[in-house]
Design a protein around this motif. Structure first.
Motif, short mmCIF file in Angstrom:
data_model
loop_
_atom_site.label_atom_id
_atom_site.label_comp_id
_atom_site.label_asym_id
_atom_site.label_seq_id
_atom_site.Cartn_x
_atom_site.Cartn_y
_atom_site.Cartn_z
N ALA A 199 -3.11 -6.97 16.71
CA ALA A 199 -1.72 -6.52 16.60
C ALA A 199 -0.77 -7.71 16.67
N THR A 200 -1.08 -8.65 17.54
CA THR A 200 -0.26 -9.85 17.65
C THR A 200 -0.27 -10.64 16.35
N GLU A 201 -1.46 -10.80 15.76
CA GLU A 201 -1.56 -11.52 14.49
C GLU A 201 -0.81 -10.80 13.38
N PHE A 202 -0.92 -9.46 13.37
CA PHE A 202 -0.21 -8.66 12.36
C PHE A 202 1.30 -8.86 12.48
N LEU A 203 1.82 -8.75 13.72
CA LEU A 203 3.26 -8.91 13.92
C LEU A 203 3.71 -10.32 13.58
N THR A 204 2.87 -11.31 13.89
CA THR A 204 3.22 -12.69 13.58
C THR A 204 3.30 -12.92 12.08
N LEU A 205 2.31 -12.38 11.36
CA LEU A 205 2.30 -12.54 9.89
C LEU A 205 3.48 -11.83 9.25
N LEU A 206 3.68 -10.57 9.63
CA LEU A 206 4.76 -9.80 9.01
C LEU A 206 6.11 -10.30 9.47
N GLY A 207 6.26 -10.57 10.75
CA GLY A 207 7.54 -11.08 11.26
C GLY A 207 7.89 -12.44 10.72
N GLY A 208 6.86 -13.24 10.37
CA GLY A 208 7.12 -14.56 9.80
C GLY A 208 7.83 -14.51 8.47
N ALA A 209 7.74 -13.37 7.79
CA ALA A 209 8.43 -13.21 6.51
C ALA A 209 9.90 -12.88 6.69
#
Length: 316
Positions: A199-209
């Motif tokens: 979940a952390t990786e998902f939020l980091t990837l999506l939030g990075g956009a």
């Protein structure tokens, strides 16, 4: 000062890139709208959820901070509305602005681009300590002042505020993905549960956009907006970029707000006019040209004014 200017330059360069793409018609109005929706509903929401989930709820709500920001912003709001009513700020220029038009111009003078520009920029420039105060400013803008302008316009046009007026406002607040993301993140934080690694990786990837997408979308949308009535726009831009941070700084000083939080509040107040103000102006058919030009002008001028404000904040 130069070092801060150079740090802010990439953010404004992304806005400029988006503007150039829109101006050259490499990015259409439909593409800009689609990118804005992606950022609004997905990328920025992921970033806000991640911030809020790692935040102690006591760091978000500080009554003294809230009172200072609301008080300083309201003082400028009232001043701008009174000036619009008395100085003939309407589109025709032949009379003072109507009550609803004056309210929209006043709204323009106090609502900064906190969501798309302030959250990604100020957290980078001022550090993790800026997260709580920036989210607080964003919440106040979305909940307090957006509700205020809707109710004032309804009262001015219909002579009263009814349940039928309040329900769309409530639906808008409940359905706003930024508010939902922050509440969900704070709820997760209250449970004191760690986020699973995927979940952390998902939020980091999506939030990075969120940062590049939001800044590019700001620029592309600016290229599509008409630029007219520069006199009124210049006044509104001055109010937003100079008077608004000065007003909340005075309120923060009077109420002895904690210095770091006060600095973030002032920096947030120094942001240019938010793009969603034009959405409201267009929806209500009020001061559309003045608002759109103020967004364009204040964003361009803030390339110089915002680094100066942040420089003064970092110097205490």
């Amino acid at each position: 000062m130069l070092a801060i200017f150079l740090k802010t330059l990439p953010f404004f360069a992304l806005i400029g890139t988006g503007w150039l793409a829109g101006w050259l018609r490499l990015f259409s109005a439909e593409a800009t709208a689609a990118l804005t929706r992606f950022v609004f509903y997905f990328a920025l929401s992921a970033m806000l959820f991640g911030f809020a989930a790692a935040l102690d709820i006591r760091q978000l709500f500080d009554p003294r901070f809230a009172l200072a920001y609301v008080g300083g912003s309201t003082a400028l709001w009232l001043l701008a509305a009174a000036a619009a009513r008395s100085r003939g700020a309407s589109a025709s220029g032949s009379r003072g602005a109507s009550a609803s038009e004056a309210a929209m111009l006043a709204h323009t003078s106090v609502i900064g681009n906190t969501g798309f520009l302030g959250v990604p920029m100020l957290v980078v420039l001022l550090g993790p300590a800026a997260i709580g105060p920036v989210l607080m400013v964003l919440t106040i803008d979305l909940v307090v002042f957006s509700t205020l302008i809707t109710l004032i316009v309804a009262a001015a046009r219909h002579g009263r505020v009814s349940l039928g007026t309040l329900l769309p406002v409530l639906r808008g607040l409940i359905g706003n993905p930024m508010i939902v993301a922050m509440l969900a993140g704070l709820g997760w934080s209250a449970l004191r549960l760690p986020l699973p690694a995927p979940a952390t990786e998902f939020l980091t990837l999506l939030g990075g956009a969120a940062t590049p997408g939001a800044l590019f979308a700001i620029g592309a949308s600016l290229a599509l907006q008409p630029a007219r009535l520069p006199g009124t726009a210049a006044t509104l831009s001055f109010a937003k970029l100079v008077l608004h941070p000065a007003s909340v700084a005075l309120a923060a000083w009077l109420l002895a707000v904690e210095p770091t939080a006060a600095g973030v509040m002032v920096a947030a107040a120094a942001l240019p006019v938010a793009g969603n103000v034009y959405i409201l102006a267009h929806h209500f058919r009020l001061a559309e040209e003045q608002v759109s030009t103020a967004i364009l002008l204040s964003t361009a001028v803030s390339i110089l004014t915002l680094p100066l404000v942040i420089h003064l904040i970092t110097k205490g």
